[in-house]
Design a protein around this motif. Structure first.
Motif, PDB file in Angstrom:
ATOM      1  N   GLY B  70     -10.138  43.137 -77.980  1.00  0.00           N
ATOM      2  CA  GLY B  70      -9.193  42.700 -79.028  1.00  0.00           C
ATOM      3  C   GLY B  70      -7.670  42.392 -78.590  1.00  0.00           C
ATOM      4  O   GLY B  70      -7.541  43.019 -77.371  1.00  0.00           O
ATOM      5  N   PRO B  71      -6.979  41.362 -78.967  1.00  0.00           N
ATOM      6  CA  PRO B  71      -5.704  41.127 -78.684  1.00  0.00           C
ATOM      7  C   PRO B  71      -4.599  42.452 -79.029  1.00  0.00           C
ATOM      8  O   PRO B  71      -5.058  43.312 -79.580  1.00  0.00           O
ATOM      9  CB  PRO B  71      -5.493  40.095 -79.630  1.00  0.00           C
ATOM     10  N   GLY B  72      -3.635  42.497 -77.984  1.00  0.00           N
ATOM     11  CA  GLY B  72      -2.847  43.603 -78.047  1.00  0.00           C
ATOM     12  C   GLY B  72      -3.194  45.007 -77.264  1.00  0.00           C
ATOM     13  O   GLY B  72      -2.769  45.873 -77.093  1.00  0.00           O
ATOM     14  N   ARG B  73      -4.574  44.672 -76.721  1.00  0.00           N
ATOM     15  CA  ARG B  73      -4.962  45.930 -76.117  1.00  0.00           C
ATOM     16  C   ARG B  73      -5.379  45.252 -74.533  1.00  0.00           C
ATOM     17  O   ARG B  73      -5.666  43.949 -74.582  1.00  0.00           O
ATOM     18  CB  ARG B  73      -6.306  46.563 -76.597  1.00  0.00           C
ATOM     19  N   LYS B  74      -5.521  45.955 -73.627  1.00  0.00           N
ATOM     20  CA  LYS B  74      -5.654  45.304 -72.292  1.00  0.00           C
ATOM     21  C   LYS B  74      -6.755  45.992 -71.470  1.00  0.00           C
ATOM     22  O   LYS B  74      -6.999  47.293 -71.271  1.00  0.00           O
ATOM     23  CB  LYS B  74      -4.309  45.505 -71.488  1.00  0.00           C
ATOM     24  N   LEU B  75      -7.828  45.138 -71.008  1.00  0.00           N
ATOM     25  CA  LEU B  75      -8.762  45.423 -70.218  1.00  0.00           C
ATOM     26  C   LEU B  75      -8.576  44.926 -68.684  1.00  0.00           C
ATOM     27  O   LEU B  75      -8.583  43.755 -68.535  1.00  0.00           O
ATOM     28  CB  LEU B  75     -10.019  44.957 -70.666  1.00  0.00           C
ATOM     29  N   ASP B  76      -8.263  46.001 -67.838  1.00  0.00           N
ATOM     30  CA  ASP B  76      -8.271  45.257 -66.407  1.00  0.00           C
ATOM     31  C   ASP B  76      -9.623  45.868 -65.701  1.00  0.00           C
ATOM     32  O   ASP B  76     -10.447  46.602 -66.035  1.00  0.00           O
ATOM     33  CB  ASP B  76      -7.008  46.321 -65.862  1.00  0.00           C
ATOM     34  N   LEU B  77      -9.617  45.271 -64.467  1.00  0.00           N
ATOM     35  CA  LEU B  77     -10.939  45.403 -63.694  1.00  0.00           C
ATOM     36  C   LEU B  77     -10.441  46.416 -62.342  1.00  0.00           C
ATOM     37  O   LEU B  77      -9.328  45.850 -61.864  1.00  0.00           O
ATOM     38  CB  LEU B  77     -11.679  44.219 -63.278  1.00  0.00           C
ATOM     39  N   ALA B  78     -11.332  47.093 -61.608  1.00  0.00           N
ATOM     40  CA  ALA B  78     -10.817  47.729 -60.343  1.00  0.00           C
ATOM     41  C   ALA B  78     -12.183  47.880 -59.598  1.00  0.00           C
ATOM     42  O   ALA B  78     -13.396  48.068 -59.884  1.00  0.00           O
ATOM     43  CB  ALA B  78     -10.204  48.923 -60.771  1.00  0.00           C
ATOM     44  N   ALA B  79     -11.773  47.660 -58.203  1.00  0.00           N
ATOM     45  CA  ALA B  79     -12.737  48.264 -57.212  1.00  0.00           C
ATOM     46  C   ALA B  79     -13.969  47.039 -57.294  1.00  0.00           C
ATOM     47  O   ALA B  79     -14.995  47.757 -57.014  1.00  0.00           O
ATOM     48  CB  ALA B  79     -13.220  49.822 -57.375  1.00  0.00           C
ATOM     49  N   LEU B  80     -13.694  45.970 -57.208  1.00  0.00           N
ATOM     50  CA  LEU B  80     -14.697  45.103 -57.231  1.00  0.00           C
ATOM     51  C   LEU B  80     -15.536  45.101 -55.838  1.00  0.00           C
ATOM     52  O   LEU B  80     -14.786  44.904 -54.758  1.00  0.00           O
ATOM     53  CB  LEU B  80     -14.129  43.723 -57.623  1.00  0.00           C
ATOM     54  N   THR B  81     -16.770  45.119 -55.780  1.00  0.00           N
ATOM     55  CA  THR B  81     -17.395  44.875 -54.571  1.00  0.00           C
ATOM     56  C   THR B  81     -17.294  43.409 -54.064  1.00  0.00           C
ATOM     57  O   THR B  81     -17.101  42.725 -54.783  1.00  0.00           O
ATOM     58  CB  THR B  81     -18.898  45.650 -54.571  1.00  0.00           C
ATOM     59  N   THR B  82     -17.799  43.367 -52.797  1.00  0.00           N
ATOM     60  CA  THR B  82     -17.694  41.859 -52.247  1.00  0.00           C
ATOM     61  C   THR B  82     -18.318  40.807 -52.940  1.00  0.00           C
ATOM     62  O   THR B  82     -17.742  39.751 -53.297  1.00  0.00           O
ATOM     63  CB  THR B  82     -18.309  41.860 -50.793  1.00  0.00           C
ATOM     64  N   ASN B  83     -19.640  41.154 -53.341  1.00  0.00           N
ATOM     65  CA  ASN B  83     -20.524  40.035 -54.142  1.00  0.00           C
ATOM     66  C   ASN B  83     -19.634  39.853 -55.590  1.00  0.00           C
ATOM     67  O   ASN B  83     -19.832  38.722 -56.085  1.00  0.00           O
ATOM     68  CB  ASN B  83     -22.084  40.447 -54.030  1.00  0.00           C
ATOM     69  N   VAL B  84     -19.506  40.980 -56.339  1.00  0.00           N
ATOM     70  CA  VAL B  84     -18.869  40.691 -57.474  1.00  0.00           C
ATOM     71  C   VAL B  84     -17.506  40.081 -57.498  1.00  0.00           C
ATOM     72  O   VAL B  84     -17.278  39.063 -58.291  1.00  0.00           O
ATOM     73  CB  VAL B  84     -18.877  42.269 -58.200  1.00  0.00           C
ATOM     74  N   ASP B  85     -16.795  40.378 -56.300  1.00  0.00           N
ATOM     75  CA  ASP B  85     -15.497  39.622 -56.243  1.00  0.00           C
ATOM     76  C   ASP B  85     -15.607  38.136 -56.195  1.00  0.00           C
ATOM     77  O   ASP B  85     -15.130  37.296 -56.447  1.00  0.00           O
ATOM     78  CB  ASP B  85     -14.859  40.317 -55.291  1.00  0.00           C
ATOM     79  N   LYS B  86     -16.833  37.570 -55.532  1.00  0.00           N
ATOM     80  CA  LYS B  86     -17.192  36.368 -55.187  1.00  0.00           C
ATOM     81  C   LYS B  86     -17.414  35.621 -56.521  1.00  0.00           C
ATOM     82  O   LYS B  86     -17.013  34.623 -56.797  1.00  0.00           O
ATOM     83  CB  LYS B  86     -18.537  36.249 -54.228  1.00  0.00           C
ATOM     84  N   VAL B  87     -18.265  36.204 -57.503  1.00  0.00           N
ATOM     85  CA  VAL B  87     -18.260  35.594 -58.584  1.00  0.00           C
ATOM     86  C   VAL B  87     -17.219  35.666 -59.454  1.00  0.00           C
ATOM     87  O   VAL B  87     -16.870  34.405 -60.100  1.00  0.00           O
ATOM     88  CB  VAL B  87     -19.427  36.375 -59.403  1.00  0.00           C
ATOM     89  N   PHE B  88     -16.148  36.212 -59.533  1.00  0.00           N
ATOM     90  CA  PHE B  88     -15.178  36.246 -60.001  1.00  0.00           C
ATOM     91  C   PHE B  88     -14.336  35.223 -59.511  1.00  0.00           C
ATOM     92  O   PHE B  88     -13.623  34.441 -60.417  1.00  0.00           O
ATOM     93  CB  PHE B  88     -14.291  37.572 -60.147  1.00  0.00           C
ATOM     94  N   ARG B  89     -14.233  34.914 -58.257  1.00  0.00           N
ATOM     95  CA  ARG B  89     -13.382  34.085 -57.598  1.00  0.00           C
ATOM     96  C   ARG B  89     -13.799  32.552 -57.869  1.00  0.00           C
ATOM     97  O   ARG B  89     -13.040  31.773 -58.119  1.00  0.00           O
ATOM     98  CB  ARG B  89     -13.164  34.115 -56.132  1.00  0.00           C
ATOM     99  N   LEU B  90     -15.016  32.440 -57.529  1.00  0.00           N
ATOM    100  CA  LEU B  90     -15.852  31.274 -57.724  1.00  0.00           C
ATOM    101  C   LEU B  90     -15.655  30.537 -59.058  1.00  0.00           C
ATOM    102  O   LEU B  90     -15.487  29.375 -59.366  1.00  0.00           O
ATOM    103  CB  LEU B  90     -17.332  31.515 -57.391  1.00  0.00           C
ATOM    104  N   THR B  91     -15.615  31.523 -60.245  1.00  0.00           N
ATOM    105  CA  THR B  91     -15.652  31.006 -61.664  1.00  0.00           C
ATOM    106  C   THR B  91     -14.140  31.099 -62.229  1.00  0.00           C
ATOM    107  O   THR B  91     -13.884  30.606 -63.237  1.00  0.00           O
ATOM    108  CB  THR B  91     -16.565  31.931 -62.500  1.00  0.00           C
ATOM    109  N   ARG B  92     -13.518  31.400 -61.221  1.00  0.00           N
ATOM    110  CA  ARG B  92     -11.915  31.641 -61.608  1.00  0.00           C
ATOM    111  C   ARG B  92     -11.467  32.595 -62.618  1.00  0.00           C
ATOM    112  O   ARG B  92     -10.340  32.577 -63.257  1.00  0.00           O
ATOM    113  CB  ARG B  92     -11.240  30.090 -61.850  1.00  0.00           C
ATOM    114  N   MET B  93     -12.468  33.399 -62.990  1.00  0.00           N
ATOM    115  CA  MET B  93     -12.221  34.584 -63.913  1.00  0.00           C
ATOM    116  C   MET B  93     -11.305  35.549 -63.399  1.00  0.00           C
ATOM    117  O   MET B  93     -10.708  36.147 -63.760  1.00  0.00           O
ATOM    118  CB  MET B  93     -13.522  35.363 -64.205  1.00  0.00           C
ATOM    119  N   ASP B  94     -11.221  35.496 -61.949  1.00  0.00           N
ATOM    120  CA  ASP B  94     -10.116  36.269 -61.427  1.00  0.00           C
ATOM    121  C   ASP B  94      -8.581  36.097 -61.709  1.00  0.00           C
ATOM    122  O   ASP B  94      -7.701  36.650 -61.558  1.00  0.00           O
ATOM    123  CB  ASP B  94      -9.934  36.205 -59.833  1.00  0.00           C
ATOM    124  N   THR B  95      -8.440  34.781 -62.424  1.00  0.00           N
ATOM    125  CA  THR B  95      -7.227  34.544 -62.765  1.00  0.00           C
ATOM    126  C   THR B  95      -7.085  35.007 -64.299  1.00  0.00           C
ATOM    127  O   THR B  95      -5.898  34.926 -64.892  1.00  0.00           O
ATOM    128  CB  THR B  95      -6.847  32.986 -62.887  1.00  0.00           C
TER     129      THR B  95
END
Lengths: 148, 112
Positions: B70-95
């Protein structure tokens, strides 16, 4: 799984279920690691195969229809060549989807939760091709070490 | 799917105790996240340190979890492993997400 040489094809027959795909992906990873393929390339191959095989499971078959998906993997120079065959429905228009990345602009409530699969496949592969031959879907591609 | 939650003041750290979030577990992940975040505060860090692999279904499930948070609350991510990080970067979800290299970094930043 040991192979006599790195160029021998690694072939798997997978049920068209999520859990069979998951198991198959882990077998592929074991095979590639056993052949000395770098972890980063193994990871990229796993991402692409997961998307391609999940597409078959989710879109090529009506619910309750059981079938076998054939997967063949061959090392091709520095790359990994993969071929997937299934007897499910053809891709719409007998063509590969465009695979455009869904837009991420706008408020978070409108963020896409799907539609990334073909974009990921297209981004991470070379020589992507699809043919429908005598009722069989044949998808092929090569993954090279320089992927994302 | 097994998630564990640790409360640290206003911060809740939800750790995914699984090696994969994929097509076969995405729905379980979404359900488990709904339960885990129901009583969490306004700031959650999702610890993905044990997750070696996500596919687009898993990615979609993480996005869905963020949206249902929901809005007004914040969900951050931490400690992405190499392959998970790759998926986030590729789809630009890292932004879209705030992504912390480690849980320790995330804690420090949250503490201000």
């Amino acid at each position: 799984m040991a192979q006599d040489n790195d160029n021998a094809p690694f072939i798997l027959a997978l049920d068209n279920t999520d859990t069979a795909i998951r198991h198959g992906l882990s077998q592929v990873r074991c095979h590639l690691m056993g052949c000395g393929v770098a972890g980063d390339l193994c990871g990229t191959v796993e991402i692409v195969l997961a998307e391609a095989l999940n597409n078959v499971v989710e879109h090529a078959y009506a619910p309750g229809v059981h079938d076998t998906i054939m997967l063949k993997i061959v090392q091709n120079g520095a790359g990994i060549h993969c071929e997937i065959q299934d007897c499910g429905s053809p891709l719409p228009g007998l063509a590969l989807p465009q695979g455009t990345a869904p837009p991420l602009s706008g408020p978070h409530v409108g963020l896409p939760e799907s539609g990334f699969g073909w974009y990921m496949i297209r981004s991470l592969t070379d020589d992507l091709h699809y043919r429908r031959i005598r009722g069989v879907n044949c998808l092929g591609f090569t993954v090279h070490p320089t992927g994302a | 799917m097994d998630l564990s939650t640790a409360r640290e003041g206003n911060l809740a750290i939800i750790t995914v105790n699984a090696t994969r979030i994929d097509a076969s577990t995405a729905i379980q992940f979404k359900d488990a996240m709904r339960n885990a975040t129901a009583e969490a505060g306004d700031h959650v860090i999702l610890d993905l340190g044990q997750v070696a692999f996500i596919d687009s279904s898993g990615l979609g499930a993480i996005v869905a979890a963020m949206k249902q948070f929901g809005p007004g609350r914040k969900l951050d991510l931490a400690a992405l492993t190499t392959n998970v990080d790759k998926v986030f970067r590729l789809t630009r979800m890292d932004t879209v997400f705030d992504i912390h290299g480690s849980l320790e970094t995330a804690r420090k930043r949250a503490a201000g």
